[in-house]
Design an enzyme around this catalytic site. Structure first.
Site, short mmCIF file in Angstrom:
data_model
loop_
_atom_site.label_atom_id
_atom_site.label_comp_id
_atom_site.label_asym_id
_atom_site.label_seq_id
_atom_site.Cartn_x
_atom_site.Cartn_y
_atom_site.Cartn_z
N CYS A 171 25.82 81.06 -22.27
CA CYS A 171 26.84 82.60 -22.27
C CYS A 171 25.98 83.95 -23.20
CB CYS A 171 28.21 82.35 -22.97
SG CYS A 171 28.94 81.10 -22.02
N GLY A 195 26.28 84.54 -32.51
CA GLY A 195 28.25 85.23 -33.23
C GLY A 195 28.51 85.43 -32.09
N HIS A 252 22.92 86.47 -26.53
CA HIS A 252 22.73 85.64 -26.56
C HIS A 252 23.96 85.35 -27.48
CE1 HIS A 252 22.91 81.28 -25.65
NE2 HIS A 252 22.08 81.01 -24.77
N HIS A 253 25.51 84.72 -26.52
CA HIS A 253 26.53 84.31 -27.74
C HIS A 253 26.27 83.19 -28.59
CE1 HIS A 253 30.68 85.51 -27.81
NE2 HIS A 253 30.90 85.33 -26.46
N SER A 254 25.19 82.77 -28.45
CA SER A 254 24.97 81.70 -29.59
C SER A 254 24.90 82.72 -31.59
CB SER A 254 23.97 80.51 -29.25
OG SER A 254 22.83 81.24 -29.05
#
Length: 490
Positions: free
Chosen positions: A31, A151, A147-149
């Site tokens: 995501c 936060g 990139h959702h990683s």
């Protein structure tokens, strides 16, 4: 993974990924967040680059690459490793014809194409696109892709705001409303008063336990087999791989507050009610049937839910984040969230206010449940015992068996400037998850921006859906004014 490359980096130390970040980094749940910034002035890339050098890149996540070392021929656990960041590599300025015929359509196509381009794991997982493109609502556009990683949505929005300043005061950070929660009276003096509030507390605990039990049971059934009703909004297999369409509308925050004050609700209640009304209008049109009593009843039986990600970590204030970026100090950060399943009440109502009344009942009940805490604990346990693949499968099942992603984020009370660029609107959204529809509300100054992200193979007309949301708010507001509810509140 691209992050296995040893690009020129200065290792300051490794930090393992949190369980939630590992989930977002999985190939099956990849995501990213996009923040669309409408600027009131022509874009100035050198000013943006210089500003980022003094703000965003000083945050550890935005100056780290993802590394997964090999141990004994097997991949080890991924971790963040600090690296030297060249900001110019993260700023993209495309060549755009200044006389382009339809700039709004060009922007929509550009963002859609951007959702198909994977992130480069050999450098920190963010980039910003600066478009010298005059649209109907802005003189130029900025697109921040993260990139959702890195936060959760709330933390990343707070970090974005910490990079901005008030237009009226270039040295001051934006002002964001903070909801103050209070339970019980300010004074507990008196014996009978204490006894009364003891019973209230016991009732609260019993209600909390019961609601949590029911919600956890429904969550388990959703993982196993309970799926939403087949509607024109439900995703098809592989929807996360389809290029998404991003569209938005701007409505008046004063109109939302008028309904809120008149009916003694919260902003969340009103926006959920507007969403329910808009989806009801959209579905009735897609079904291409008249508003007969039979249709009303059939729509009421639709099971339509949202899998909502709830941030369980106390949100770091923008002051602390701004201080951290200025002084390169540390502050609390990371992905820590649970899921709740929020049911939507759809159906054609003769009274538009019924949508917001139903929304209030739904939201009030979810406030008295620990569903998000239990879901987070469950997924962490599965990740620890069965591994990442099993955890990803279960999360995908929850999302696959529900219909949409829904969120609402509070923004600045006043106009803000992003490194010399006053913003006319902010429209964030997310893609890469297996939902065909994402609806996000973002408040900003005296506006609320409605962002719709849609899979065009499922929802071919997202602009009409946006118009349905706008029209629904108008009908709800008109109903409030016609009945004199607002005057009574005043």
């Amino acid at each position: 993974m691209g992050g296995e490359k040893n690009t020129a980096r200065e290792t300051v130390g490794e930090e393992p990924l949190s369980p939630c970040s590992r989930l977002f980094n999985s190939p099956d749940f990849n995501c990213a967040i996009i923040v669309i910034m409408g600027c009131k002035v022509k874009g100035n890339p050198p000013a943006i680059i210089d500003g980022l050098k003094h703000t965003l890149v000083n945050h550890p996540r935005f100056s780290s690459i993802l590394i997964q070392e090999m141990k004994n021929g097997k991949k080890g656990k991924p971790s963040w490793v600090r690296t030297e960041v060249r900001v110019e590599d993260h700023v993209i300025v495309p060549d755009i014809d200044p006389n382009i015929e339809n700039p709004d359509q060009y922007l929509e196509h550009y963002i859609s194409k951007l959702t198909t381009v994977p992130m480069d794991f050999s450098k920190p997982l963010w980039e910003i696109h600066l478009l010298c493109l005059k649209t109907s609502n802005a003189e130029s556009i900025g697109l921040l892709k993260i990139h959702h990683s890195l936060g959760d949505g709330m933390s990343l929005m707070s970090l974005f705001l910490a990079c901005t300043r008030k237009t009226s005061d270039p040295e001051a950070l934006p002002t964001v409303s903070v909801q103050r929660k209070q339970f019980g009276p300010s004074s507990y003096n008196g014996f009978f008063n204490k006894i009364w509030w003891l019973f209230v507390g016991l009732w609260f605990i019993l209600r909390l336990v019961f609601n949590t039990f029911v919600d956890v049971l429904m969550f388990a059934l959703t993982i196993c087999f309970l799926r939403d009703t087949e509607t024109p909004l439900l995703a098809k297999p592989g929807t996360e791989l389809v290029p998404k369409r991003f569209v938005h509308r701007i409505i008046s925050f004063d109109d939302v507050k008028l309904v809120k004050n008149a009916m003694k609700l919260t902003v969340n209640d009103v926006l959920l009610g507007v969403t329910q009304a808009g989806l009801s209008r959209y579905l009735s049109r897609r079904y291409d049937q008249e508003a007969t009593p039979k249709l009303k009843e059939s729509m009421r039986r639709i099971r339509l839910r949202s899998a909502i990600m709830i941030n369980l970590r106390p949100n770091t204030g923008i002051e602390a984040l701004a201080d951290m970026m200025a002084k390169k100090s540390k502050c609390r950060w990371g992905n820590l969230f649970g899921y709740i399943l929020l049911p939507f009440s759809v159906g054609l109502e003769t009274d538009p206010l019924e949508y917001v009344r139903r929304a209030k009942v739904t939201v009030d009940r979810k406030k008295h449940s620990l569903e998000a805490v239990f879901s987070m604990a469950f997924f962490k346990l599965i990740l620890k015992v069965l591994g990442l693949k099993a955890s990803v499968v279960l999360v995908r099942k929850v999302i696959h068996n529900t219909t949409l992603t829904f969120s609402n984020v509070v923004g600045p009370k006043e106009e803000i400037t992003f490194h010399g660029h006053p913003l006319s609107y902010i429209a964030p959204s997310v893609f890469g998850h297996p939902h065909a529809l994402t609806v996000h509300f973002q408040s900003y100054e005296k506006k609320v921006i409605i962002s719709v992200t849609a899979d065009p193979t499922v929802i071919p007309d997202p602009h009409k859906m946006c118009d349905d949301f706008v029209e629904s708010l108008k009908l709800i507001k008109s109903s409030v004014l016609e009945r004199g509810l607002y005057e009574m509140e005043v």
